[in-house]
Scaffold this active site. Structure first.
Site, mmCIF file in Angstrom:
data_model
loop_
_atom_site.group_PDB
_atom_site.id
_atom_site.type_symbol
_atom_site.label_atom_id
_atom_site.label_comp_id
_atom_site.label_asym_id
_atom_site.label_seq_id
_atom_site.Cartn_x
_atom_site.Cartn_y
_atom_site.Cartn_z
ATOM 1 N N CYS A 145 39.679 64.084 87.659
ATOM 2 C CA CYS A 145 38.818 63.087 87.013
ATOM 3 C C CYS A 145 38.891 63.239 85.501
ATOM 4 C CB CYS A 145 37.366 63.293 87.415
ATOM 5 S SG CYS A 145 37.092 63.258 89.166
ATOM 6 N N ASP A 146 40.059 63.291 84.949
ATOM 7 C CA ASP A 146 40.195 63.528 83.522
ATOM 8 C C ASP A 146 41.305 62.620 83.021
ATOM 9 O OD1 ASP A 146 40.670 64.651 80.930
ATOM 10 O OD2 ASP A 146 39.776 66.512 81.643
#
EC number: 4.1.1.17
Lengths: 386, 386
Positions: B325-326
Site C-alpha cells: 500500500c505504498d
C-alpha cells in the site's frame, strides 16, 4: 512538555537498552485514538497496521475497541493471535494475493477494498457475498500531500460506478467508497472535495437501487514534523460537514489513520559513531540510517532533531548520515545540530513512531532498531512551543 | 544458454517453493570468483558480504579461499561461525562502531579502512598496532557509475597523505590505499585514473619512510542488466597495467567485488497478483516489489524482465508495481512485457543475485523473498545473444 526533561528520559532508555532504539509512549497512541473518535461524527477507526505493527500497539488498540485495516495475511494472523475478531478487520489493500483473500474469508473477514475488475472477480470467487468498497483516486488534491498515492491506487468516479455495478453482478455487496488524499496532507479542504466526489458514486449507485452507507476517508492526517499542520479538530470539522452536506448524516465514516495514530508517540534515539570533515562539510554518522528506520528522510519527511544534553548550545550546519557502506544512506544534507556534537553523543529524532521500524532492513548485517515502551511524554507529545 | 530452458527450470522452482523466490546458482558465483582471480595479477578477492550474505554463498567462497570485506559485527560473527579465519577479513566500513572495532580486534581482525582522523583514533584505541588503509574519493570518475559513492566516502589525496602520517603517529601500520569508482561503473579507464591518484599517496608515504604494498580497487565492476558493459578481462587489463606503471609490480591488489560476484548468479521469480487498467496505463502488480528485494529498480538498475511461458508472444507497454500500500512501490513505469500477461503468470527478473534480499523489509507484513539454490544456468549466466 519540557524538551530537556523528555530528552533526559530518552537518554536513560538509551543507556539501558542501547541504540538505535525507538521509544514509544502508548499514552500518546491512546490520546490520538480518542481524539479522532471524539471529533469525527459516527466514525470507526480502522488502524492502518502497516504504520507500526508492534504487538503492544495492536493490543492497546484492541482494548480501546479499534478496528484494523490490514494489508496482508501475516497482518491478519498477528491480529487473530491476540484475539481481534475478524469483524473488526478490513482488507484494505487493493492488490491482494488470491490465496490471502481465501485465507481472510475462511477466517471470517467480510470487508475488502477494490479498484479494478480483476480484484472484484478474485473476491467474488474467493470471498463470495462479501462487503466491498471502491477506492477512488483524488487527482490534484495530493499536491498538498507529502506522499501522493493517486497514480498507483484508486480509480475515476466513472469507473468506480461501473465497479459498484460489476460487484453487484458478481453477487458482492458494495457498502461504500474510499479515498486517500495522500499521506501527510496539509489542506483540510481536500477532504471536502473528495467527499463531494464520493457523493457522485453514492448517487449513481442509488439510481441503480444500491444503497451504500460507508465513506472511508483513508488516512493522510498529518503529523507535525518541521512545518505547521492543520489540527485533527479542523480536519474533522471539514469531514463532518461534508458528510452531512453531500452524503447524509447517518453515513458511517471509516478512518484509516496510521501516521496520525502512532507518529507522535515515538522518538528514535541514535548514537553518533563518527564525526568527520569532508572538504567544507561537517559529517555526523549515526548508528541508524535510511536502511534502519529513517527511510522517510529521503522522501519529504523532516523530523525535528536534537542532540541530547546539548539543547542549549550553539548550532552549526551538518550532513547527517547512517552507518552503512551505501551512499544513499544519508538522512539530511543540511541540518542544524549542536556545533560541538561528537562521538557517543545521543541524537534524537522526534515523531518517529510511524513508518520507521516497518521499513527496516538488515542491510550491512546491521539489525533494526529495538523498540521500547516507556512513558516518555506523559500526557502529550512534544510540541515546539513548550 | 537458452532462455526458455532456464525459465522452465525457474518455473519448477517457483512451483515447488512458492513466490517470490530468488533462485541462486552457486556455479556462477564460483565462475565469477575464478575469472576475477585469474585476470587480476597478484590479487586477493575480499568478497563484499553486504551484497548477499546468504550462508551458502559464504561457505562456497570460504572453500574457494576467498577473503571477506565486512561492514559490521554481525557479518563478522556469521563468518566466524562457519570457520573463516580473522586473517581473511577486512573491516572495510569507514564508519565503524567503537565497540565493533574492539570486537573485531579481540577476535583477531587486524585490517581496517579509514578516511578520517577520528576513525584512526578509534582504531588506535581499540585495535592497537593494526593494519589500516586509507580510502580516497574518486571525484568525477563516478559520472560513469550507476551509484556514485564519493560524497559520503573517501577523502582527498592530500588529506589521505596526512592520515597515513597520523596513523603512524598513533602506532598503526598503514599498508595501502583503497578507492571505489562507484557501483556499476562502465568506464575501465576510471580504474587507471584512480590508481594514478593512489600512486601519489604511495610516493609521499615513501618519502616519510612508510612502505605501503596494497592497493584496494574496491568494487564497481558492472553486471550486465540492460546496457552493455566492459568485460572483467578488459577492466582487469587496465588494472594490471596501471599497477605496474604507477605503483610497482609486486603490489598486492585487493578486490572487493559484491555485485560482480553474485549479481549474475541469481534470478528473482515473482507472481502476477493483479492486472488493471488505470486511464491509458496497463498496470501489472507482482508479489515482490521495492520493499521486498527489488529496491534498486527505483535507482538506476534496469533488470531484464520476462514473463515465463510468454517469451515469444507480442509485447506491450506496462507499469510494473509491487504489492504494498505504498505509492513508491513501483519498479518501472515503462516496461515491455508480453501483451497478454495476466494473473498467476510468473515474471522473472534476471541478474538479481546482489543487493536484493539484503534490502528486504517486512513492510505491509509481507515476508522477504525465499532464497533457493539450484543449478539453473549450468555453466554461465544468461546473456542476450544466446
Amino acid at each position: 512538555m519540557n524538551k530537556i526533561l523528555v530528552n533526559e528520559r530518552l537518554k536513560r532508555v538509551a543507556e539501558t537498552f542501547g541504540t538505535p532504539v525507538l521509544v514509544m509512549d502508548l499514552n500518546i497512541v491512546k490520546a490520538n485514538y480518542e481524539k479522532l473518535i471524539d471529533n469525527v461524527r459516527n466514525s470507526r477507526v480502522y488502524y492502518a497496521v502497516k504504520a507500526n505493527s508492534h504487538i503492544e500497539i495492536l493490543k492497546l488498540l484492541r482494548d480501546l475497541g479499534s478496528y484494523f485495516d490490514v494489508a496482508s495475511r501475516p497482518e491478519i494472523e498477528k491480529l487473530l493471535s491476540i484475539g481481534v475478531e475478524p469483524e473488526r478487520m478490513s482488507f484494505g489493500n487493493t492488490i491482494k494475493k488470491t490465496k490471502d483473500i481465501s485465507f481472510a474469508y475462511n477466517n471470517g473477514i467480510r470487508m475488502f477494498a477494490v479498484d479494478s475488475e480483476m480484484e472484484i472477480e478474485k473476491i467474488a470467487d474467493n470471498a463470495p457475498g462479501s462487503d466491498i468498497y471502491v477506492r477512488i483516486s483524488t487527482n490534484g488534491m495530493e499536491d498538498d500531500a507529502d506522499w501522493p498515492l493517486t497514480r498507483k491506487f484508486g480509480t475515476s468516479v466513472d469507473h468506480a460506478i461501473k465497479l459498484v455495478k460489476y460487484a453487484v453482478d458478481l453477487e458482492l455487496n458494495p457498502i461504500g467508497v474510499s479515498f486517500h488524499v495522500g499521506s501527510q496532507n496539509y489542506n483540510p479542504d481536500n477532504w471536502r472535495v473528495a467527499i463531494r466526489e464520493v457523493s457522485v458514486v453514492f448517487e449513481e449507485a442509488r439510481k441503480m437501487g444500491i444503497d451504500m452507507y460507508m465513506v472511508n476517508t483513508g488516512g493522510g492526517m498529518p503529523v507535525k514534523y518541521s512545518r505547521n499542520i492543520p489540527s485533527v479538530e479542523e480536519i474533522s470539522e471539514v469531514i463532518n460537514k461534508a458528510i452531512v452536506d453531500y452524503i447524509g448524516e447517518n453515513t458511517l465514516v471509516v478512518l484509516e489513520p496510521g501516521r496520525s495514530m502512532v507518529g507522535s508517540a515515538g522518538a528514535m534515539v541514535t548514537s553518533v559513531i563518527l564525526r568527520s570533515k569532508k572538504g567544507e562539510e561537517n559529517w555526523v554518522y549515526t548508528d541508524a540510517g535510511i536502511f534502519h528506520g529513517l527511510t522517510e528522510t529521503i522522501q519529504n519527511i523532516r523530523y525535528e532533531v536534537e542532540v541530547i544534553g546539548r539543547e542549549l548550545e550553539e548550532k552549526g550546519k551538518f550532513v547527517l548520515a547512517g552507518p552503512t557502506c551505501d551512499s544513499v544512506d544519508v538522512m539530511y544534507y543540511d541540518i542544524e545540530l549542536a556545533k560541538n556534537v561528537t562521538i557517543d553523543d545521543l541524537i534524537v529524532l522526534y515523531n518517529t513512531g510511524a513508518y520507521t521500524t516497518e521499513y527496516s532492513t538488515n542491510f550491512n548485517g546491521i539489525e533494526p532498531p529495538k523498540v521500547v515502551f516507556e512513558e516518555i511524554f506523559v500526557k502529550e507529545p512534544l510540541t515546539e512551543e513548550v
